[in-house]
Write a protein that holds these residues in place. Structure first.
Motif, PDB file in Angstrom:
ATOM      1  N   TYR A 150       0.743  -1.079   0.105  1.00 31.80           N
ATOM      2  CA  TYR A 150       0.033   0.043  -0.038  1.00 31.80           C
ATOM      3  C   TYR A 150       0.892   1.487  -0.201  1.00 31.80           C
ATOM      4  CZ  TYR A 150      -3.637  -3.321   1.871  1.00 31.80           C
ATOM      5  OH  TYR A 150      -4.325  -4.561   2.026  1.00 31.80           O
ATOM      6  N   LEU A 151       0.877   2.090  -0.946  1.00 34.51           N
ATOM      7  CA  LEU A 151       1.812   3.254  -1.227  1.00 34.51           C
ATOM      8  C   LEU A 151       0.948   4.393  -1.527  1.00 34.51           C
ATOM      9  CD1 LEU A 151       4.570   4.465  -1.453  1.00 34.51           C
ATOM     10  CD2 LEU A 151       4.618   3.666  -3.803  1.00 34.51           C
ATOM     11  N   ALA A 152       0.944   5.452  -0.668  1.00 33.20           N
ATOM     12  CA  ALA A 152       0.419   6.716  -0.815  1.00 33.20           C
ATOM     13  C   ALA A 152       1.397   7.680  -0.808  1.00 33.20           C
ATOM     14  CB  ALA A 152      -0.650   7.093   0.172  1.00 33.20           C
ATOM     15  N   ILE A 203       2.354   7.441   2.763  1.00 38.43           N
ATOM     16  CA  ILE A 203       2.639   6.179   3.603  1.00 38.43           C
ATOM     17  C   ILE A 203       2.947   5.053   2.671  1.00 38.43           C
ATOM     18  CG2 ILE A 203       0.997   4.467   4.729  1.00 38.43           C
ATOM     19  CD1 ILE A 203      -1.006   6.819   5.248  1.00 38.43           C
ATOM     20  N   LEU A 204       3.659   4.270   3.292  1.00 35.26           N
ATOM     21  CA  LEU A 204       3.957   3.048   2.707  1.00 35.26           C
ATOM     22  C   LEU A 204       3.790   1.942   3.543  1.00 35.26           C
ATOM     23  CD1 LEU A 204       5.146   1.213   0.386  1.00 35.26           C
ATOM     24  CD2 LEU A 204       7.550   1.568   1.254  1.00 35.26           C
ATOM     25  N   VAL A 205       3.083   0.728   3.361  1.00 33.73           N
ATOM     26  CA  VAL A 205       2.867  -0.498   4.092  1.00 33.73           C
ATOM     27  C   VAL A 205       3.146  -1.495   3.304  1.00 33.73           C
ATOM     28  CG1 VAL A 205       1.290  -1.670   5.613  1.00 33.73           C
ATOM     29  CG2 VAL A 205       1.208   0.595   5.509  1.00 33.73           C
ATOM     30  N   ASN A 245      -4.226   0.609   8.388  1.00 34.64           N
ATOM     31  CA  ASN A 245      -5.654   0.902   8.887  1.00 34.64           C
ATOM     32  C   ASN A 245      -6.063   2.326   8.177  1.00 34.64           C
ATOM     33  OD1 ASN A 245      -8.371   0.467   9.938  1.00 34.64           O
ATOM     34  ND2 ASN A 245      -7.892   2.133  11.162  1.00 34.64           N
ATOM     35  N   ALA A 246      -5.088   3.298   8.148  1.00 37.07           N
ATOM     36  CA  ALA A 246      -5.434   4.546   7.604  1.00 37.07           C
ATOM     37  C   ALA A 246      -5.674   4.457   6.041  1.00 37.07           C
ATOM     38  CB  ALA A 246      -4.281   5.572   7.871  1.00 37.07           C
ATOM     39  N   PHE A 247      -4.633   3.661   5.295  1.00 30.99           N
ATOM     40  CA  PHE A 247      -4.546   3.690   4.015  1.00 30.99           C
ATOM     41  C   PHE A 247      -5.928   2.779   3.710  1.00 30.99           C
ATOM     42  CE2 PHE A 247      -3.946   1.467  -0.021  1.00 30.99           C
ATOM     43  CZ  PHE A 247      -3.230   2.693  -0.714  1.00 30.99           C
ATOM     44  N   ASP A 302      -9.024   2.537   5.039  1.00 29.80           N
ATOM     45  CA  ASP A 302     -10.114   3.230   5.378  1.00 29.80           C
ATOM     46  C   ASP A 302     -10.127   4.336   4.172  1.00 29.80           C
ATOM     47  OD1 ASP A 302     -10.610   1.816   7.442  1.00 29.80           O
ATOM     48  OD2 ASP A 302     -10.292   3.452   8.971  1.00 29.80           O
ATOM     49  N   PHE A 303      -9.052   5.018   3.985  1.00 28.31           N
ATOM     50  CA  PHE A 303      -9.268   5.887   2.890  1.00 28.31           C
ATOM     51  C   PHE A 303      -9.539   5.100   1.523  1.00 28.31           C
ATOM     52  CE2 PHE A 303      -7.190   8.618  -0.714  1.00 28.31           C
ATOM     53  CZ  PHE A 303      -7.587   9.709  -0.270  1.00 28.31           C
ATOM     54  N   TRP A 304      -8.630   4.168   1.039  1.00 25.94           N
ATOM     55  CA  TRP A 304      -9.016   3.424  -0.283  1.00 25.94           C
ATOM     56  C   TRP A 304     -10.565   3.059  -0.328  1.00 25.94           C
ATOM     57  CZ3 TRP A 304      -5.518   2.261  -4.175  1.00 25.94           C
ATOM     58  CH2 TRP A 304      -6.025   1.328  -5.223  1.00 25.94           C
ATOM     59  N   ASN A 305     -10.928   2.372   0.645  1.00 30.35           N
ATOM     60  CA  ASN A 305     -12.280   2.043   0.717  1.00 30.35           C
ATOM     61  C   ASN A 305     -13.272   3.140   0.453  1.00 30.35           C
ATOM     62  OD1 ASN A 305     -11.386  -0.733   0.602  1.00 30.35           O
ATOM     63  ND2 ASN A 305     -11.618  -0.932   2.801  1.00 30.35           N
ATOM     64  N   ARG A 306     -13.251   4.094   0.966  1.00 30.62           N
ATOM     65  CA  ARG A 306     -13.990   5.300   0.986  1.00 30.62           C
ATOM     66  C   ARG A 306     -13.895   5.903  -0.197  1.00 30.62           C
ATOM     67  NH1 ARG A 306     -16.255   7.390   5.452  1.00 30.62           N
ATOM     68  NH2 ARG A 306     -17.302   9.273   5.177  1.00 30.62           N
ATOM     69  N   HIS A 307     -12.773   6.005  -1.021  1.00 33.37           N
ATOM     70  CA  HIS A 307     -12.646   6.762  -2.081  1.00 33.37           C
ATOM     71  C   HIS A 307     -12.433   6.056  -3.335  1.00 33.37           C
ATOM     72  CE1 HIS A 307     -12.542  10.684   0.101  1.00 33.37           C
ATOM     73  NE2 HIS A 307     -11.794  10.075   0.964  1.00 33.37           N
ATOM     74  N   ARG A 308     -12.344   4.626  -3.339  1.00 30.52           N
ATOM     75  CA  ARG A 308     -11.945   3.902  -4.601  1.00 30.52           C
ATOM     76  C   ARG A 308     -13.048   4.012  -5.503  1.00 30.52           C
ATOM     77  NH1 ARG A 308     -14.499  -1.233  -4.788  1.00 30.52           N
ATOM     78  NH2 ARG A 308     -15.853  -1.645  -2.874  1.00 30.52           N
TER      79      ARG A 308
END
Length: 421
Positions: free
Chosen positions: A95-97, A174-176, A214-216, A218-224
């Protein structure tokens, strides 16, 4: 009771309204004139500069924080080397933002790394901000199909001035990787940042990686978009961790990073040391800093002598008189851009993240800051701060009061822009 206006009253109101509109127009014109002049002068100065100083290549610092291991980076190339190694080691997901992802040599290295990972079967999800990357070639930000890409749109439906849930840029970095290692901080992706900017990032290894994951998610699922995969969401069994994430999310009208700073500063009994690329405190933060300084707390702020945004510099200086008069010490980092978003208090508490202490970050953008409550990590942050002080000069009240009149005029004229910077 109904109010009846005479013709004279109505005439007076019309004149007041006309003068108000005219005054507002003159104010905007003055702001535009000063802003354009400053930006033009800054552009000329940058073109004339033939040398590009390099950032200090100080080594990363590692610490054991509860059940986690942290690595704190202040030199971009060291950070990028470890991020790329983590991506190359991925087996399950990446996961990379990144707010900015430059199409240069460093950006290309990251692009090739995530593409390689996707081709070997790793789930790769990438987020970048459309507005921040408008100048990046379109071809560069096109990824092959195995890489799932969420481009946070430049313009969203709805009016931000009416629906604040539609406001803000995705300013996070963010990178996970595989849920075992995570990175967060001020560094965007680009060759300039690798060697010529002074920033701060932290790597986590341990259960607190969930905070970033979790931050990534939540953002991804909300805006995908519908064609992008939904990512699995899980809770965390760790409730008393020494590391917690505060996430600003305009779509939910949640802005905890500001509260994080206010509460921590209010607790201070000995020292508050802050490093910021853009430091434009709102009234609450300003008053809290002045309050703790008045009771004898050592309050210091490091910021760049000249940042990459001349307008932000001028607006920030509007508050220097109050800060200096109230006992806050201001240190100006020399030669290179300091872009860090960090603070450490009383040798116990620290924060590292993506949010500046300004309106845009604290009540506007999508941001994430880690709160770390640990003596060892705080000691490392104080070591970094002292190191930075050696590369700063201190602004004194005498020097500030002796600045030219046109500096004062520019600060006053541009101060209303603080909400946009």
């Amino acid at each position: 009771m109904r109010l009846t206006l005479t013709s004279r009253d109505r005439g007076l109101l019309r004149r007041v309204r006309r003068y108000a509109v005219r005054g507002a127009g003159l104010g905007v014109a003055a702001q535009l004139t000063v802003a354009v002049g400053l930006m033009a002068g800054d552009a000329v100065r940058k073109r004339r500069r033939t040398d590009e100083p390099t950032a200090p290549a100080d080594p990363p610092l590692r610490a054991r924080v509860g059940d986690d291991v942290t690595t704190t980076y202040t030199y971009g190339q060291d950070l990028y080397d470890d991020m790329l190694a983590a991506i190359d080691s991925a087996e399950e997901f990446i996961y990379l933002a990144s707010y900015i992802w430059k199409g240069d040599e460093t950006g290309q290295a990251f692009k090739e790394a995530v593409v390689r990972a996707a081709e070997r079967g790793v789930l790769v999800c990438v987020v970048y901000d459309g507005f921040a990357n408008l100048v990046v070639p379109r071809e560069f930000i096109r990824f092959p199909d195995p890489v799932h890409v969420l481009r946070f749109p430049v313009v969203r439906s709805g009016l931000p001035i009416i629906d604040f849930r539609r406001s803000g840029r995705d300013h996070r970095k963010i990178l996970v990787v595989d849920g075992r290692v995570g990175f967060v901080g001020g560094y965007n992706i680009g060759s300039l940042y690798a060697t010529h900017w002074r920033d701060t990032h932290v790597q986590l290894e341990g259960p607190s990686v969930w905070e970033l994951q979790n931050a990534f998610v939540d953002f991804w699922n909300r805006h995908r978009r519908a064609e992008l995969p939904e990512l699995p969401d899980s809770g965390s069994p760790h409730w008393n961790a020494a590391i917690r994430a505060a996430r600003n999310e305009p779509s939910r009208l949640v802005y905890p990073v500001r509260a994080l700073y206010l509460e921590a500063i209010d607790r201070a009994t000995d020292r508050v040391w802050i490093t910021q690329g853009y430091f434009i405190p709102d009234r609450e933060i300003l008053d809290t800093l002045l309050k703790v300084a008045a009771r004898g707390v050592d309050v210091r702020v490091i910021m760049p002598e000249r940042s990459n945004h001349i307008l932000a510099d001028v607006v920030a200086r509007y508050y220097w008189h109050d800060l200096l008069a109230g006992g806050v010490r201001i240190f100006l980092y020399q030669d290179v851009m300091v872009h860090a978003k960090t603070a450490t208090i009383d040798g116990v508490w620290a924060t590292i993240g993506t949010a500046n202490i300004d309106r845009l970050s604290l009540v506007g953008n999508y941001e994430i800051n880690l709160e770390l409550v640990d003596d060892t990590q705080a000691a490392h942050m104080e070591e970094i701060f002292r190191r930075d002080l050696q590369r700063c000069r201190e602004m004194t009240m005498e020097e500030w009061q002796g600045r030219p009149w046109h500096y004062r005029a520019a600060e006053r004229i541009l101060q209303p822009l603080e909400w946009a910077l």
